[in-house]
Design an enzyme around this catalytic site. Structure first.
Site, PDB file in Angstrom:
ATOM      1  N   PRO A  52      34.762  41.452  47.227  1.00  0.00           N
ATOM      2  CA  PRO A  52      35.618  41.106  46.081  1.00  0.00           C
ATOM      3  C   PRO A  52      35.717  41.951  44.787  1.00  0.00           C
ATOM      4  O   PRO A  52      34.603  42.083  44.382  1.00  0.00           O
ATOM      5  CB  PRO A  52      35.451  39.635  45.749  1.00  0.00           C
ATOM      6  CG  PRO A  52      35.018  39.382  47.130  1.00  0.00           C
ATOM      7  CD  PRO A  52      34.267  40.278  47.945  1.00  0.00           C
ATOM      8  N   CYS A  53      36.742  42.505  44.126  1.00  0.00           N
ATOM      9  CA  CYS A  53      36.667  43.569  43.336  1.00  0.00           C
ATOM     10  C   CYS A  53      36.660  42.790  41.862  1.00  0.00           C
ATOM     11  O   CYS A  53      36.494  43.814  40.927  1.00  0.00           O
ATOM     12  CB  CYS A  53      37.804  44.635  43.296  1.00  0.00           C
ATOM     13  SG  CYS A  53      39.639  43.874  43.428  1.00  0.00           S
ATOM     14  N   THR A  54      36.979  41.539  41.845  1.00  0.00           N
ATOM     15  CA  THR A  54      37.044  41.187  40.502  1.00  0.00           C
ATOM     16  C   THR A  54      35.894  41.318  39.543  1.00  0.00           C
ATOM     17  O   THR A  54      36.275  41.523  38.280  1.00  0.00           O
ATOM     18  CB  THR A  54      37.476  39.396  40.556  1.00  0.00           C
ATOM     19  OG1 THR A  54      38.171  39.010  41.472  1.00  0.00           O
ATOM     20  CG2 THR A  54      37.409  38.896  39.264  1.00  0.00           C
ATOM     21  N   PHE A  88      34.309  43.826  39.103  1.00  0.00           N
ATOM     22  CA  PHE A  88      34.434  45.540  38.666  1.00  0.00           C
ATOM     23  C   PHE A  88      35.869  45.994  38.222  1.00  0.00           C
ATOM     24  O   PHE A  88      35.927  46.892  37.722  1.00  0.00           O
ATOM     25  CB  PHE A  88      34.085  46.238  39.736  1.00  0.00           C
ATOM     26  CG  PHE A  88      32.823  45.791  40.377  1.00  0.00           C
ATOM     27  CD1 PHE A  88      31.544  45.774  39.734  1.00  0.00           C
ATOM     28  CD2 PHE A  88      32.967  45.374  41.920  1.00  0.00           C
ATOM     29  CE1 PHE A  88      30.610  45.152  40.592  1.00  0.00           C
ATOM     30  CE2 PHE A  88      31.978  44.736  42.481  1.00  0.00           C
ATOM     31  CZ  PHE A  88      30.487  44.861  41.817  1.00  0.00           C
ATOM     32  N   SER A  89      36.908  44.649  38.125  1.00  0.00           N
ATOM     33  CA  SER A  89      38.387  45.181  37.907  1.00  0.00           C
ATOM     34  C   SER A  89      38.288  45.295  36.476  1.00  0.00           C
ATOM     35  O   SER A  89      37.842  44.413  35.558  1.00  0.00           O
ATOM     36  CB  SER A  89      39.145  44.238  38.506  1.00  0.00           C
ATOM     37  OG  SER A  89      40.552  44.370  37.885  1.00  0.00           O
TER      38      SER A  89
END
Length: 386
Positions: free
Chosen positions: A96-98, A100-101
């Site tokens: 899940p990229c949250t 690093f977003s």
């Protein structure tokens, strides 16, 4: 072909990378070619029930493992797939990229890279370590490479290098590979034999938000109007598509390709905002002659991109509209018949977190060519099973 090569998918989401895997040896999506079935996702994991419903609808032969990856052993995943250690040809997935977003930087813990979900990178490494695939592909948002997260990114690369995989990484622009979207993702690829992976050369070129240089030897970027060709033209919008409320009138007045800056003292709209006082995507309208900006997973009510055409409310007022499901599928280079569980917002969340299929295909195809499974001469037709 009589045998398909097994792939394990982690953090599968809507299955963009999974679809890229299973169609890696296919021609571009618009050709209608599904490929020869070189690879098959034998097991996929995710904790989100809607994502798993989406996976089951589109990958009926794939075994799914539901739950928190931190509580699922690699042996359980391999057992579901009917595999043992060193059996998977590939492990693929995007934690899940949250954490690093860039869109999450308003939270202090994300700015300081303290998000506990960042440890999911370590879980990816753990599955690679335990399953020993012939190669792996990890993808994430470009923000993972930023200075804020560099310590975690370097640890990821070192952990994979310590396993002997010689990881290579690069940020790729989806539009450069035939996707009608200016979406940047980082890919990390490694081979068990330690050979370095060579990333695929771009096939397309065009203007982006950062680059005004165009390579005339390449195919122009696919525009949004090209992407939406042959879709039904509906003049009546559903309630959840209409951009109304506080900024509804202002949004409807913004020309294609412009955003809230149209309504500052430097442009011809109303002087409603200070210059550069909002994010670029605030009230952003698509430009039909350019690739789309990034499709966000969980945009606020005033965050675009919105369609360049207006619709009318029941009272006759012009309003901008949000993108429809079939339009979002096209912007992500998913097939038109791909089924996604949930309402329109659920669909956007799943697609906004996904890997554009044509971008994923370019990376998977390059890897399988370099591993010797796809003949480089015929590119996608002669398959050598060694």
């Amino acid at each position: 072909m009589s045998e398909q090569l097994p792939v394990v998918s982690l953090f599968s989401g809507a299955g963009g990378l999974d679809l890229a895997v299973e169609r890696a040896d296919a021609e571009p999506l618009q050709s209608g070619d599904h490929g020869n079935g070189l690879l098959r996702v034998t097991a996929a994991t995710d904790y989100n029930e809607q994502a798993l419903k989406t996976l089951l609808s589109n990958f009926p032969g794939t075994k799914t493992v539901t739950g928190d990856i931190r509580e699922i052993t690699t042996a359980e995943i391999l057992e579901q797939a009917g595999l043992g250690s060193e059996s998977p040809v590939l492990v693929v997935g995007g934690p899940p990229c949250t954490p690093f977003s860039k869109s999450g930087f308003w939270l202090e813990q994300k700015r300081e890279s303290l998000d506990p979900n960042a440890s999911l990178l370590d879980e990816y490494v753990r599955v690679v370590r335990d399953s020993r695939p012939e190669a792996f592909i990890l993808e994430n948002v470009q923000g993972l490479t930023y200075k804020t997260h560099r310590t975690q990114f370097d640890r990821l690369l070192k952990s994979l290098a310590d396993l002997g995989y010689n990881p290579q990484w690069k940020v790729l622009l989806a539009a450069d590979y035939g996707v009608p979207q200016l979406r940047r993702r980082v890919f990390v690829v490694g081979r068990r034999d330690g050979e370095g992976f060579q990333f695929p050369e771009p096939t397309h070129s065009g203007w982006s938000e950062r680059d005004r240089k165009i390579d005339v030897t390449k195919t122009p970027h696919v525009t949004t109007s090209q992407a939406f060709e042959n879709l039904p033209h509906l003049t009546i919008a559903s309630d959840d598509e209409v951009v109304d409320g506080r900024y509804g009138e202002l949004a409807a007045q913004i020309p294609p390709g412009q955003n809230y800056l149209w309504h500052t003292d430097r442009y011809d709209g109303q002087n409603a905002f200070e210059w550069r006082s909002r994010y670029w995507t605030f009230l952003l309208r698509l430009d039909p002659n350019r690739a789309s900006s990034t499709l966000q997973a969980q945009p606020g009510p005033w965050v675009g991109p919105f369609h360049w055409e207006n619709v009318q409310t029941t009272s006759g007022a012009d309003r901008a509209r949000r993108l429809r499901v079939n339009e979002m599928l096209r912007l992500m280079s998913f097939p038109d018949d791909f089924k996604i569980a949930g309402n329109r917002a659920d669909v956007q969340r799943q697609l906004g977190n996904a890997v554009p299929v044509e971008l994923g295909k370019a990376v998977v195809r390059a890897l399988m060519t370099q591993l010797g499974y796809i003949d480089q001469v015929s590119k996608s037709r002669s398959i050598a099973l060694g």
